[in-house]
Design a protein around this motif. Structure first.
Motif, PDB file in Angstrom:
ATOM      1  N   LEU A   1      -5.512 -10.110  13.150  1.00  0.00           N
ATOM      2  CA  LEU A   1      -6.322  -9.299  14.056  1.00  0.00           C
ATOM      3  C   LEU A   1      -5.048  -9.783  15.698  1.00  0.00           C
ATOM      4  CD1 LEU A   1      -9.468  -8.998  13.342  1.00  0.00           C
ATOM      5  CD2 LEU A   1      -7.844  -7.517  12.948  1.00  0.00           C
ATOM      6  N   ALA A   2      -4.566  -9.075  16.684  1.00  0.00           N
ATOM      7  CA  ALA A   2      -3.542  -9.245  17.692  1.00  0.00           C
ATOM      8  C   ALA A   2      -4.364  -8.612  18.606  1.00  0.00           C
ATOM      9  CB  ALA A   2      -2.643  -9.704  16.874  1.00  0.00           C
ATOM     10  N   GLY A   3      -4.300  -9.274  19.789  1.00  0.00           N
ATOM     11  CA  GLY A   3      -4.741  -8.066  20.752  1.00  0.00           C
ATOM     12  C   GLY A   3      -5.845  -7.869  21.400  1.00  0.00           C
ATOM     13  N   GLY A   4      -5.232  -7.519  22.733  1.00  0.00           N
ATOM     14  CA  GLY A   4      -6.690  -7.611  23.796  1.00  0.00           C
ATOM     15  C   GLY A   4      -8.121  -7.470  22.530  1.00  0.00           C
ATOM     16  N   PHE A   5      -8.129  -6.722  22.094  1.00  0.00           N
ATOM     17  CA  PHE A   5      -9.299  -5.809  21.295  1.00  0.00           C
ATOM     18  C   PHE A   5      -9.598  -6.576  19.803  1.00  0.00           C
ATOM     19  CE2 PHE A   5     -10.577  -3.096  18.270  1.00  0.00           C
ATOM     20  CZ  PHE A   5     -11.932  -2.520  17.650  1.00  0.00           C
ATOM     21  N   GLY A   6      -8.017  -7.015  19.569  1.00  0.00           N
ATOM     22  CA  GLY A   6      -8.490  -7.561  17.791  1.00  0.00           C
ATOM     23  C   GLY A   6      -9.206  -9.174  18.203  1.00  0.00           C
ATOM     24  N   ASN A   7      -9.002  -8.734  19.356  1.00  0.00           N
ATOM     25  CA  ASN A   7      -9.419 -10.273  18.946  1.00  0.00           C
ATOM     26  C   ASN A   7     -10.944 -10.704  19.163  1.00  0.00           C
ATOM     27  OD1 ASN A   7      -7.727 -12.585  19.470  1.00  0.00           O
ATOM     28  ND2 ASN A   7      -6.749 -12.024  21.549  1.00  0.00           N
ATOM     29  N   PHE A   8     -11.190  -9.118  19.545  1.00  0.00           N
ATOM     30  CA  PHE A   8     -12.833  -9.539  20.329  1.00  0.00           C
ATOM     31  C   PHE A   8     -14.431  -8.684  19.362  1.00  0.00           C
ATOM     32  CE2 PHE A   8     -11.073  -8.834  24.637  1.00  0.00           C
ATOM     33  CZ  PHE A   8     -11.271 -10.300  24.799  1.00  0.00           C
ATOM     34  N   ILE A   9     -13.235  -8.128  18.439  1.00  0.00           N
ATOM     35  CA  ILE A   9     -14.304  -7.103  17.421  1.00  0.00           C
ATOM     36  C   ILE A   9     -14.530  -8.196  16.535  1.00  0.00           C
ATOM     37  CG2 ILE A   9     -13.105  -4.992  17.785  1.00  0.00           C
ATOM     38  CD1 ILE A   9     -11.729  -5.565  14.807  1.00  0.00           C
ATOM     39  N   ARG A  10     -15.640  -8.041  15.436  1.00  0.00           N
ATOM     40  CA  ARG A  10     -16.395  -8.544  14.650  1.00  0.00           C
ATOM     41  C   ARG A  10     -15.408  -8.433  13.596  1.00  0.00           C
ATOM     42  NH1 ARG A  10     -17.815  -9.729  19.980  1.00  0.00           N
ATOM     43  NH2 ARG A  10     -18.847  -7.699  19.496  1.00  0.00           N
ATOM     44  N   ARG A  11     -15.519  -9.187  12.687  1.00  0.00           N
ATOM     45  CA  ARG A  11     -14.888  -9.155  11.565  1.00  0.00           C
ATOM     46  C   ARG A  11     -15.420  -8.729  10.640  1.00  0.00           C
ATOM     47  NH1 ARG A  11     -12.501 -15.458  10.081  1.00  0.00           N
ATOM     48  NH2 ARG A  11     -14.634 -15.768  10.994  1.00  0.00           N
ATOM     49  N   ARG A  12     -17.297  -8.477  10.386  1.00  0.00           N
ATOM     50  CA  ARG A  12     -17.688  -8.313   9.679  1.00  0.00           C
ATOM     51  C   ARG A  12     -17.974  -6.556   9.804  1.00  0.00           C
ATOM     52  NH1 ARG A  12     -20.344 -11.796   6.394  1.00  0.00           N
ATOM     53  NH2 ARG A  12     -19.603 -13.306   7.637  1.00  0.00           N
ATOM     54  N   ASN A  13     -17.829  -6.609  11.274  1.00  0.00           N
ATOM     55  CA  ASN A  13     -18.374  -4.931  11.768  1.00  0.00           C
ATOM     56  C   ASN A  13     -17.254  -4.360  11.174  1.00  0.00           C
ATOM     57  OD1 ASN A  13     -20.867  -5.883  11.807  1.00  0.00           O
ATOM     58  ND2 ASN A  13     -20.336  -6.052  14.299  1.00  0.00           N
ATOM     59  N   ALA A  14     -16.175  -4.511  11.593  1.00  0.00           N
ATOM     60  CA  ALA A  14     -14.728  -4.000  11.589  1.00  0.00           C
ATOM     61  C   ALA A  14     -14.239  -3.535   9.916  1.00  0.00           C
ATOM     62  CB  ALA A  14     -13.826  -4.738  12.072  1.00  0.00           C
ATOM     63  N   LEU A  15     -14.635  -4.399   9.208  1.00  0.00           N
ATOM     64  CA  LEU A  15     -14.987  -4.398   7.843  1.00  0.00           C
ATOM     65  C   LEU A  15     -15.981  -3.424   8.014  1.00  0.00           C
ATOM     66  CD1 LEU A  15     -14.786  -7.725   6.819  1.00  0.00           C
ATOM     67  CD2 LEU A  15     -12.488  -5.908   6.001  1.00  0.00           C
ATOM     68  N   ARG A  16     -16.849  -3.696   8.141  1.00  0.00           N
ATOM     69  CA  ARG A  16     -18.305  -2.353   7.658  1.00  0.00           C
ATOM     70  C   ARG A  16     -17.730  -0.755   8.075  1.00  0.00           C
ATOM     71  NH1 ARG A  16     -20.549   0.553   5.596  1.00  0.00           N
ATOM     72  NH2 ARG A  16     -22.436   1.172   5.353  1.00  0.00           N
ATOM     73  N   ILE A  17     -17.466  -0.671   8.886  1.00  0.00           N
ATOM     74  CA  ILE A  17     -16.819   0.895   9.981  1.00  0.00           C
ATOM     75  C   ILE A  17     -15.727   1.254   8.974  1.00  0.00           C
ATOM     76  CG2 ILE A  17     -17.696   0.891  11.878  1.00  0.00           C
ATOM     77  CD1 ILE A  17     -14.777   0.722  12.809  1.00  0.00           C
ATOM     78  N   GLY A  18     -15.175   0.247   8.020  1.00  0.00           N
ATOM     79  CA  GLY A  18     -13.580   0.504   7.222  1.00  0.00           C
ATOM     80  C   GLY A  18     -12.409   0.544   7.945  1.00  0.00           C
ATOM     81  N   LEU A  19     -12.675   0.111   9.299  1.00  0.00           N
ATOM     82  CA  LEU A  19     -11.400  -0.161   9.836  1.00  0.00           C
ATOM     83  C   LEU A  19      -9.806  -1.030   8.982  1.00  0.00           C
ATOM     84  CD1 LEU A  19      -9.643   0.218  12.981  1.00  0.00           C
ATOM     85  CD2 LEU A  19     -10.464  -1.959  13.759  1.00  0.00           C
ATOM     86  N   LEU A  20     -10.373  -1.954   8.631  1.00  0.00           N
ATOM     87  CA  LEU A  20      -9.885  -2.787   7.481  1.00  0.00           C
ATOM     88  C   LEU A  20      -9.827  -2.509   6.265  1.00  0.00           C
ATOM     89  CD1 LEU A  20     -10.091  -6.478  10.233  1.00  0.00           C
ATOM     90  CD2 LEU A  20      -8.148  -4.366   9.878  1.00  0.00           C
ATOM     91  N   PRO A  21      -9.339  -2.839   5.667  1.00  0.00           N
ATOM     92  CA  PRO A  21      -9.452  -2.626   3.349  1.00  0.00           C
ATOM     93  C   PRO A  21     -10.559  -3.516   3.854  1.00  0.00           C
ATOM     94  CG  PRO A  21      -6.978  -2.842   4.350  1.00  0.00           C
ATOM     95  CD  PRO A  21      -7.950  -3.456   5.796  1.00  0.00           C
ATOM     96  N   PRO A  22     -11.070  -3.571   2.546  1.00  0.00           N
ATOM     97  CA  PRO A  22     -11.967  -3.814   2.093  1.00  0.00           C
ATOM     98  C   PRO A  22     -11.720  -5.355   1.512  1.00  0.00           C
ATOM     99  CG  PRO A  22     -11.809  -2.254   0.779  1.00  0.00           C
ATOM    100  CD  PRO A  22     -11.160  -2.177   1.234  1.00  0.00           C
ATOM    101  N   ILE A  23     -11.564  -6.664   2.643  1.00  0.00           N
ATOM    102  CA  ILE A  23     -10.469  -7.984   1.951  1.00  0.00           C
ATOM    103  C   ILE A  23     -11.751  -8.785   2.526  1.00  0.00           C
ATOM    104  CG2 ILE A  23      -9.508  -9.127   2.954  1.00  0.00           C
ATOM    105  CD1 ILE A  23      -6.966  -7.197   3.545  1.00  0.00           C
ATOM    106  N   GLU A  24     -11.848 -10.055   1.702  1.00  0.00           N
ATOM    107  CA  GLU A  24     -12.721 -11.279   2.044  1.00  0.00           C
ATOM    108  C   GLU A  24     -12.657 -11.639   3.377  1.00  0.00           C
ATOM    109  OE1 GLU A  24     -13.416 -15.527   0.447  1.00  0.00           O
ATOM    110  OE2 GLU A  24     -12.019 -14.746  -0.493  1.00  0.00           O
ATOM    111  N   HIS A  25     -13.841 -11.475   3.653  1.00  0.00           N
ATOM    112  CA  HIS A  25     -14.077 -12.153   5.379  1.00  0.00           C
ATOM    113  C   HIS A  25     -13.170 -12.940   5.474  1.00  0.00           C
ATOM    114  CE1 HIS A  25     -16.480 -14.624   8.261  1.00  0.00           C
ATOM    115  NE2 HIS A  25     -16.682 -12.734   8.724  1.00  0.00           N
ATOM    116  N   SER A  26     -13.069 -14.099   4.724  1.00  0.00           N
ATOM    117  CA  SER A  26     -12.737 -15.613   5.113  1.00  0.00           C
ATOM    118  C   SER A  26     -11.085 -15.253   5.292  1.00  0.00           C
ATOM    119  CB  SER A  26     -12.945 -16.132   4.649  1.00  0.00           C
ATOM    120  OG  SER A  26     -12.559 -15.976   3.336  1.00  0.00           O
TER     121      SER A  26
END
Lengths: 611, 611
Positions: free
Chosen positions: A528-553
């Motif tokens: 995750l790069a960029g101004g926004f990418g740095n600040f999102i919570r990974r778990r939340n990005a996964l929860r809303i489906g912004l990212l595919p269901p990939i292991e958090h780690s």
């Protein structure tokens, strides 16, 4: 409500909610801690020194740290949680590889091979037996028959050559001698790397003899007065005199940043012999004064793809009068040099397993692949995440709610610890994910109304569900907590914007996966790069489906990787060759031309049923 | 008194005394007829067509010319003497090789390979399946991955590319694309070759698609207002603002010549994409704005020796805004690019036997050698031959006696057929030689007085020997034949100047011979170049000892070989490589540092006892 975390040796600070990981606070401050294990606490790479203000040592940390390290105050950034104001020291060895490359003292890993070099010349003085021309005298001393000398440098030469008995310094850029300086100034060589964003312009002053970063400065891109996104800028560029206005505007901003950087370092502008710039294709064209109008019209060809080297003065940038400008190559009309910078800084050249890089700024660019093959695409996803088209949306500036945590109630962190006046992209993702978990938002994207709050939702949360003109909404800050006349809300309409934005990003990712025949499990890492990418919570990005269901780690923050790429090509020309290869070889998928994009998009508009 | 000889197809005219060879009249008009046999009538190469106004066919001509040729009016330029006004047609095949190379239609021998080229691009139009950048589209069409594109050209590209359906013309200079023009303009490519002399600046407009010369124009170098010779110019360059004044002055002159040339050819300045310049090292430095001050001070190093390519606009020359300037490389502080041009045009690269080239302009430069080794030197000989320091001396302008023939009296030819107001260098040599032959000038350089005229001197000649204030003198034009208040005289003091000037040139030649171990008999050819060299009578130059005693037939006129060199490097970059090799490899002998020069000089001051 937030606590202040200051990172040393930079002195950069971030405000975060108590309970946030040190790792996240660091990302917030723009410092990327290396987490090869993805923050599971298994690799022990993310060691930082914290005196106090954090959660107690946990078992994972006791396992990974030696007793001596514990005595010195070492913690794991992926385990320690911030509890109160604190100071964290991040050793070079714990930093993300491509950032470390430029700042560390580790020796072997530092690549310092800038295009601009200073070379000491000690030549014999002219005699009747040695009547060589002044230029031959210095060229012979440099052993450089392939070198050419800029006319203006040649004009300086008779004086520079004789100022200190034929002892002088040649400033070279590639095979060009661009200046001469009397005597030995070889330890005095500087450059600035710029990330020219649609919204923000950032400059980093580097000492080109060591590769160390000496200062950073940023400004809002003044082109925002002609519109927030690239389409608005392109439109203005097509008006009479518009291109010139936009170019002068961003160049003025670059020059202001230069002034600030050199003042901070006690230098003059003339000491800067090269700058590098990354930016999306439109920012690149506007900086160079190239007409971007065809980027906005099917089939969207840019004017220039390759990297460009030219005198900085040719575009009005005021460094040394014969200093040079290198612009990172682009990939396509909507995948620019900033993405090349991300690919470079994310070290795709050494990735054997499929890796996904996602850079969400004003636009969203995605890259998927390995060292063998890279495919890229772009969506106009960004505006919502940058606050556009969201009723109380705003950029990540003072007064913006930037983090939202759901519990018995919501806890919010406001930038600058000020009364809230809106929310930025990371809070948008936090809130959407929180609402989904609480059952206040349905997978279809429908916000429940006050009368529909499911049982078991804590009362204070439930009270935030309101019915306003136009539909249901959720109160993030009550009127008395804001600097506005009323509350800060997230509305049903805002949720639709989130669906459109995250749907576009996610559908782009799905198209990339389909193109390469890669499944979610094959993806070794998400960067995750960029101004926004740095600040999102990974778990939340996964929860809303912004990212595919990939292991958090497997999800990593790589910071402002585009800017890191600009620093890399400034410090080391080897990276320029790599950037050119990326630009030439990375494939670009035009999503609008692919029927499968529409299908994925429709699907990706929905929120996942559960985590 | 003179007759007019007009040369076709150029239409150039020269005024000569009746009885002059057509060959000499041609040289006077700047047309160099090829005479491999040195004008002995044995090779038959110098065939020209003369209708009338010449001496009858002689036996030599009858032997060399076929009956058909005679019927067509062919003559040998080395045999036919002009008797009255006439018109002479010079076929390309009779011209001096290096001039022919640029003007002839012979095919194989024409080298046209300019640095500036136009290339037609016919590219496919952009589609969603072909989203290449505009620059990639044209670079791919040109098959040129090594090509780079000037920023300003890239700025033009989106418009030029779409003006005629992706059919456009790229203008390249070496590996740079410097401009794009809509549609096909490939048959429209021009350049100008300049000879920037201390006294005169000459420009030749060439069609770079054929190598043909389209127009020639010249102006007095306006720098003469700061002094006649290079030392005066260097001195002014050292004054406050002086260098800038001198540069602006010569650049203004170049721009005026450009205006005249393009007006004559019906072009615009923007149609000119390259100019080349030859000049002595000081003229070269002043044109480029390089400080020449060290050229005037021991050990006389120039700033720049090598050839320079740069945007013409960088020095203020107003051709196409991104047109280029190539300056011929120099050899040393006093042997410049003009001499490199002479060496190039004189084809030293194919000379196996020792050849001597002598270029007497404001300075005198001499080169001796073969393809294997070249040695050069320079003397400040010129001023006397250009009229300086001679009481009635003047440049070869209207009113200048330019030819003097001794018989029962003297016959003079005045430029412009006007009343005489002085004499120029060629007349100085004629007169000195004539006086020696008549016994009116002693080998020591002493002019006899009226009472010392030897017996047998025709009475009208004898009456021209006079006694004026300051010593003896010789009347070249009586008061009533001049536009002055009195006669045009050659004085004893003038003869001393001739001795100094010719002594310096001759001593330089002797030093070159000694350096190479070459005797007079070893010298296969003497090539006389430059404004003065073209106009002197070879026999007279030999009589006064300006040249070593070399068989008359081995002395050739090569015209303005420096300018020919400028045209060669404009038309064909192969010659630039050769010029760089000459500049690098030719040796320069600093005469002032050689004791043997002083010895030769003292000896060469004397005139030979007899022919």
């Amino acid at each position: 409500m937030s606590v202040r975390v200051t990172f040393e040796p930079e002195g950069k600070a971030a405000f975060v909610l108590p309970g946030s990981l040190v790792l996240e606070a660091a990302a917030r401050a723009g410092i990327i801690v290396d987490t090869p294990c993805g923050g599971r606490g298994t690799c022990g790479k993310c060691r930082v020194i914290v005196r106090d203000g954090c959660s107690p040592l946990n078992d994972t940390e006791r396992e990974r740290l030696t007793e001596a390290e514990i005595a010195e105050g070492f913690r794991l950034a992926c385990q320690a949680k911030v509890e109160s104001d604190t100071i964290v020291t991040v050793p070079d060895t714990s930093r993300f590889f491509e950032q470390r490359i430029l700042t560390a003292g580790e020796g072997a890993r530092i690549c310092v091979n800038p295009a601009v070099r200073k070379r000491l010349i000690e030549a014999p003085e002219p005699t009747l037996d040695d009547q060589r021309a002044d230029t031959d005298r210095v060229l012979d001393a440099l052993g450089g028959d392939a070198l050419t000398i800029d006319l203006e440098a040649a004009r300086q030469l008779p004086t520079a050559l004789r100022a200190d008995g034929c002892r002088l310094t040649a400033v070279t850029h590639g095979d060009n001698i661009i200046a001469f300086e009397p005597a030995d100034t070889t330890d005095h060589c500087f450059g600035v790397a710029f990330d020219v964003g649609t919204t923000t312009v950032v400059g980093s002053l580097l000492d080109l003899s060591t590769g160390h970063e000496m200062a950073v400065a940023s400004r809002t891109n003044p082109q925002v007065s002609w519109g927030d996104d690239v389409i608005a800028r392109i439109s203005h560029a097509g008006s009479d005199g518009g291109l010139g206005e936009l170019q002068a505007s961003v160049v003025g901003c670059v020059n202001e940043i230069l002034d600030e950087l050199v003042a901070h370092a006690g230098l003059t502008r003339e000491a800067i012999y090269e700058i590098t710039c990354v930016g999306n294709t439109t920012m690149h064209h506007l900086l160079l004064g190239l007409d971007p109008s065809h980027v906005a019209v099917i089939p969207f060809p840019p004017v220039v793809r390759r990297g460009v080297v030219l005198p900085a003065a040719d575009v009005g940038i005021a460094i040394h009068p014969r200093g040079r400008l290198y612009t990172m190559p682009n990939i396509a009309g909507y995948v620019g040099g900033d993405t090349v910078g991300v690919i470079l800084a994310s070290n795709f050249a050494e990735r054997d397993e499929p890796t996904l890089a996602v850079d969400i700024g004003t636009n969203g660019e995605m890259v998927l692949g390995t060292r063998e093959r890279l495919v890229s695409c772009s969506t106009a996803a960004g505006p919502a995440f940058e606050g556009a088209r969201i009723q109380f949306g705003m950029r990540a500036a003072e007064g913006a709610i930037e983090q939202v945590r759901f519990g018995e109630d919501v806890a919010v962190s406001v930038i600058g610890d000020a009364p809230a006046r809106g929310l930025c992209g990371s809070a948008l993702v936090d809130t959407t994910a929180g609402l989904l978990r609480a059952g206040l938002l349905e997978p279809t994207g429908r916000l429940v109304g006050p009368s529909e709050v499911p049982e078991g939702v804590p009362e204070r949360l439930a009270r935030r569900v309101v019915d306003v003109e136009g539909g249901n909404a959720f109160v993030l800050a009550h009127a008395e907590e804001t600097s506005l006349d009323g509350p800060v809300l997230l509305t049903q309409r805002d949720i639709r914007q989130v669906q459109l934005a995250k749907g576009a990003v996610r559908a782009g990712i799905e198209v990339l996966k389909a193109e390469l025949g890669v499944g979610d499990d094959d993806i070794a890492a998400v960067l995750l790069a960029g101004g926004f990418g740095n600040f999102i919570r990974r778990r939340n990005a996964l929860r809303i489906g912004l990212l595919p269901p990939i292991e958090h780690s497997r999800i990593h923050f790589v910071g402002n990787a585009a800017a890191a790429g600009a620093k890399m090509v400034l410090a080391c020309t080897d990276y320029r060759e790599r950037a050119e290869a990326i630009s030439r070889e990375a494939e670009y998928l035009e999503l609008g031309a692919r029927p499968d994009f529409q299908m994925h998009f429709a699907e990706a508009m929905m929120f996942p049923e559960d985590e």
